[in-house]
Design an enzyme around this catalytic site. Structure first.
Site, PDB file in Angstrom:
ATOM      1  N   ASP A 142      -1.038  -6.661  -6.311  1.00 46.08           N
ATOM      2  CA  ASP A 142      -2.268  -6.689  -5.524  1.00 46.08           C
ATOM      3  C   ASP A 142      -2.044  -7.673  -4.382  1.00 46.08           C
ATOM      4  OD1 ASP A 142      -4.914  -7.453  -4.581  1.00 46.08           O
ATOM      5  OD2 ASP A 142      -5.715  -6.523  -6.398  1.00 46.08           O
TER       6      ASP A 142
ATOM      7  N   GLY B 229       1.914   3.190  -2.569  1.00 51.28           N
ATOM      8  CA  GLY B 229       1.862   4.103  -3.700  1.00 51.28           C
ATOM      9  C   GLY B 229       1.670   5.535  -3.262  1.00 51.28           C
TER      10      GLY B 229
ATOM     11  N   GLY C 125       0.831  -1.206   0.000  1.00 53.00           N
ATOM     12  CA  GLY C 125       0.000   0.000   0.000  1.00 53.00           C
ATOM     13  C   GLY C 125       0.860   1.249   0.000  1.00 53.00           C
TER      14      GLY C 125
ATOM     15  N   SER D 116      -5.968  -0.844  13.445  1.00 52.86           N
ATOM     16  CA  SER D 116      -6.609   0.457  13.683  1.00 52.86           C
ATOM     17  C   SER D 116      -7.248   0.450  15.064  1.00 52.86           C
ATOM     18  CB  SER D 116      -7.701   0.724  12.640  1.00 52.86           C
ATOM     19  OG  SER D 116      -8.430   1.891  12.990  1.00 52.86           O
TER      20      SER D 116
ATOM     21  N   LYS E 219     -10.136  -5.100  10.752  1.00 52.10           N
ATOM     22  CA  LYS E 219      -8.969  -4.760  11.565  1.00 52.10           C
ATOM     23  C   LYS E 219      -8.919  -5.606  12.838  1.00 52.10           C
ATOM     24  CE  LYS E 219      -7.035  -1.722   8.851  1.00 52.10           C
ATOM     25  NZ  LYS E 219      -5.722  -1.972   8.241  1.00 52.10           N
TER      26      LYS E 219
ATOM     27  N   TYR F 219     -14.939  -2.667   7.778  1.00 51.35           N
ATOM     28  CA  TYR F 219     -13.550  -2.240   8.019  1.00 51.35           C
ATOM     29  C   TYR F 219     -13.152  -2.513   9.470  1.00 51.35           C
ATOM     30  CZ  TYR F 219      -9.569   0.988   8.478  1.00 51.35           C
ATOM     31  OH  TYR F 219      -8.338   1.538   8.736  1.00 51.35           O
TER      32      TYR F 219
HETATM   33  N1  LIG Z   1      -5.571   7.157   7.913  1.00 48.79           N
HETATM   34  C1  LIG Z   1      -6.020   6.778   9.108  1.00 48.79           C
HETATM   35  O1  LIG Z   1      -6.605   7.539   9.895  1.00 48.79           O
HETATM   36  C2  LIG Z   1      -5.808   5.366   9.555  1.00 48.79           C
HETATM   37  C3  LIG Z   1      -6.160   5.015  10.873  1.00 48.79           C
HETATM   38  C4  LIG Z   1      -5.993   3.718  11.293  1.00 48.79           C
HETATM   39  C5  LIG Z   1      -5.430   2.793  10.438  1.00 48.79           C
HETATM   40  N2  LIG Z   1      -5.098   3.157   9.176  1.00 48.79           N
HETATM   41  C6  LIG Z   1      -4.510   2.130   8.313  1.00 48.79           C
HETATM   42  O2  LIG Z   1      -3.262   2.597   7.840  1.00 48.79           O
HETATM   43  C7  LIG Z   1      -3.012   2.058   6.537  1.00 48.79           C
HETATM   44  C8  LIG Z   1      -2.743   3.173   5.540  1.00 48.79           C
HETATM   45  O3  LIG Z   1      -3.828   4.067   5.570  1.00 48.79           O
HETATM   46  P1  LIG Z   1      -3.967   5.316   4.592  1.00 48.79           P
HETATM   47  O4  LIG Z   1      -4.620   6.383   5.365  1.00 48.79           O
HETATM   48  O5  LIG Z   1      -2.669   5.608   3.905  1.00 48.79           O
HETATM   49  O6  LIG Z   1      -5.044   4.704   3.587  1.00 48.79           O
HETATM   50  P2  LIG Z   1      -5.160   4.748   2.008  1.00 48.79           P
HETATM   51  O7  LIG Z   1      -6.502   4.193   1.673  1.00 48.79           O
HETATM   52  O8  LIG Z   1      -4.789   6.105   1.512  1.00 48.79           O
HETATM   53  O9  LIG Z   1      -3.994   3.757   1.555  1.00 48.79           O
HETATM   54  C9  LIG Z   1      -4.161   2.380   1.440  1.00 48.79           C
HETATM   55  C10 LIG Z   1      -3.265   1.892   0.318  1.00 48.79           C
HETATM   56  O10 LIG Z   1      -3.526   0.499   0.121  1.00 48.79           O
HETATM   57  C11 LIG Z   1      -3.582   0.272  -1.266  1.00 48.79           C
HETATM   58  N3  LIG Z   1      -4.392  -0.914  -1.574  1.00 48.79           N
HETATM   59  C12 LIG Z   1      -5.735  -1.024  -1.529  1.00 48.79           C
HETATM   60  N4  LIG Z   1      -6.109  -2.242  -1.959  1.00 48.79           N
HETATM   61  C13 LIG Z   1      -4.962  -2.901  -2.284  1.00 48.79           C
HETATM   62  C14 LIG Z   1      -4.698  -4.196  -2.817  1.00 48.79           C
HETATM   63  N5  LIG Z   1      -5.694  -5.058  -3.089  1.00 48.79           N
HETATM   64  N6  LIG Z   1      -3.410  -4.544  -3.035  1.00 48.79           N
HETATM   65  C15 LIG Z   1      -2.406  -3.675  -2.765  1.00 48.79           C
HETATM   66  N7  LIG Z   1      -2.588  -2.436  -2.265  1.00 48.79           N
HETATM   67  C16 LIG Z   1      -3.869  -2.062  -2.037  1.00 48.79           C
HETATM   68  C17 LIG Z   1      -4.197   1.532  -1.851  1.00 48.79           C
HETATM   69  O11 LIG Z   1      -3.940   1.632  -3.239  1.00 48.79           O
HETATM   70  C18 LIG Z   1      -3.541   2.597  -1.011  1.00 48.79           C
HETATM   71  O12 LIG Z   1      -2.323   3.059  -1.574  1.00 48.79           O
HETATM   72  C19 LIG Z   1      -4.230   1.206   6.211  1.00 48.79           C
HETATM   73  O13 LIG Z   1      -4.014  -0.139   6.609  1.00 48.79           O
HETATM   74  C20 LIG Z   1      -5.319   1.811   7.072  1.00 48.79           C
HETATM   75  O14 LIG Z   1      -6.361   0.897   7.330  1.00 48.79           O
HETATM   76  C21 LIG Z   1      -5.274   4.409   8.709  1.00 48.79           C
END
Ligand SMILES: NC(=O)c1ccc[n+]([C@@H]2O[C@H](COP(=O)([O-])OP(=O)(O)OC[C@H]3O[C@@H](n4cnc5c(N)ncnc54)[C@H](O)[C@@H]3O)[C@@H](O)[C@H]2O)c1
Length: 263
Positions: free
Chosen positions: A73, A22, A20, A156, A173, A169
Site C-alpha cells: 500500500d 496490479g 498501482g 492528470s 492531482k 481527485y
Molecule cells: N484512466 C484515465 O483516464 C486517467 C487519466 C488521467 C490520469 N490517470 C491516472 O493514471 C493512473 C492509473 O490510472 P488507471 O486508469 O489505471 O486507474 P485505476 O484506478 O484502474 O488504477 C489505479 C491503481 O492504483 C492502485 N491503488 C489504489 N490505491 C492504492 C494504494 N493505497 N496503494 C497502492 N496501490 C493503490 C489500484 O489498486 C489500481 O491498481 C492513476 O494515477 C490515475 O489517476 C488516469
C-alpha cells in the site's frame, strides 16, 4: 550507457518500480519497461496480488526484463521498506520510480463537491498525494547511493481543467504537480529528476466506470488528434522521463492528451 541515447534499450538492466501495477495502465508500464530490458518491481494493494503476480509472471516469460510483484500500500512506510528491500535483493537497487497508484476507479462514481464526504476527501488525498510523497521518500536513499535516479509522478489534465464531479481527485492531482516541483528542487542536488505525466481521459475500464460513452467521445472530439486515448499512448512519455536520456529535465509535468489542453 550514454545519456544521449533515446532508444528504449537505454532501460536495459535498470530497475524500475511501478505502483498501482496490479492492472490498469500500470500494467502497461510494467510490460513496456520489461519489454525494453528493465527489471521491474510491480506493486499494488494486497487485493490486486493475484492479478499483479500473473502480470509479473507473464512479462517475465516474455522478457527480456524480469518483473516481480510486491503487495504494498503506497500509504504504508512498512510496505515501502519491503518494496525497497525486494528491489535491492532481486536487482541491486532502484533507478526509476513511476508513481502511478491512485484512487481513480476506486472513486466509484462522480459527485458534486457539496456531496463529497470528509472521509472520501481524506482517503483520496492520502493515497494520491501522501502516498506519492511516501514513495519518493522511500526510494531516495537507494537512488542517492546509485548516484541519481528518475521519478515520474502520474498526474492528470483535470488538475488544469478543473473537470467537475471529483473535486478531491482534481485537488489531489494539482497537489501532485506541486510536489513534483518541490521534490525536483530538493532532490536535484542528488541527481534525481522528478517529473510528471498528465494524461487526458484514457479509454480504459476505470474511465468507463466513471464516465458515459458520450463524455469519452466528446473528449476525443476536443483533441487536436481527434481520437480516443489508449493506455499505450502514455508509455513513450513515461519511459523517456524514466530514462537516462531525460537527465536534464526536471520539475516538469508533461501533458499527454492528443492536444486537448494547451496549458
Ligand atoms: N484512466 C484515465 O483516464 C486517467 C487519466 C488521467 C490520469 N490517470 C491516472 O493514471 C493512473 C492509473 O490510472 P488507471 O486508469 O489505471 O486507474 P485505476 O484506478 O484502474 O488504477 C489505479 C491503481 O492504483 C492502485 N491503488 C489504489 N490505491 C492504492 C494504494 N493505497 N496503494 C497502492 N496501490 C493503490 C489500484 O489498486 C489500481 O491498481 C492513476 O494515477 C490515475 O489517476 C488516469
Amino acid at each position: 550507457m550514454s545519456t544521449n541515447q533515446h532508444s528504449k534499450s537505454e532501460h536495459a538492466g535498470r530497475t524500475v518500480v511501478v505502483t498501482g501495477a496490479g492492472g490498469g495502465i500500470g500494467g502497461d508500464y510494467v510490460a513496456a519497461f520489461a519489454g525494453a530490458g528493465a527489471n521491474v518491481v510491480a506493486t499494488d494493494v494486497a487485493a490486486a496480488e493475484d492479478a499483479g503476480t500473473a502480470l509479473a509472471d507473464r512479462v517475465s516469460a516474455a522478457g527480456p526484463g524480469r518483473a516481480v510483484f510486491v503487495a504494498a500500500d503506497v500509504t504504508s512506510d512498512t510496505d515501502w521498506e519491503a518494496v525497497v528491500a525486494t528491489a535491492t535483493a532481486e536487482f541491486g537497487g532502484i533507478d526509476a520510480l513511476v508513481n502511478n497508484a491512485a484512487i481513480y476507479q476506486g472513486l466509484g462514481t462522480k459527485a458534486h463537491l457539496t456531496e463529497l464526504t470528509n472521509e472520501s476527501w481524506d482517503r483520496v488525498l492520502t493515497v494520491n498525494v501522501r502516498g506519492t510523497w511516501q514513495a519518493i521518500k522511500a526510494v531516495t536513499p537507494t537512488m542517492r547511493a546509485r548516484g541519481g535516479g528518475r521519478i515520474v509522478n502520474i498526474s492528470s489534465t483535470v488538475a488544469r481543467m478543473g473537470a467537475p464531479g471529483f473535486a478531491h481527485y482534481v485537488a489531489s492531482k494539482a497537489a501532485v504537480d506541486g510536489l513534483t516541483r518541490a521534490a525536483a528542487r530538493e532532490l536535484g542536488p542528488d541527481a534525481i529528476t522528478v517529473n510528471g505525466v498528465a494524461p487526458g481521459l484514457v479509454s480504459d475500464d476505470a474511465s468507463r466506470t466513471l464516465n458515459t460513452g458520450d463524455y469519452i467521445a466528446a473528449a476525443a472530439k476536443g483533441r487536436a488528434l481527434g481520437r480516443e486515448m489508449a493506455p499505450d499512448d502514455l508509455v513513450g512519455a513515461v519511459m523517456w522521463l524514466a530514462a537516462p536520456s531525460s537527465g536534464f529535465v526536471t520539475g516538469q509535468t508533461v501533458v499527454v492528451d492528443g492536444g486537448g489542453v494547451f496549458t
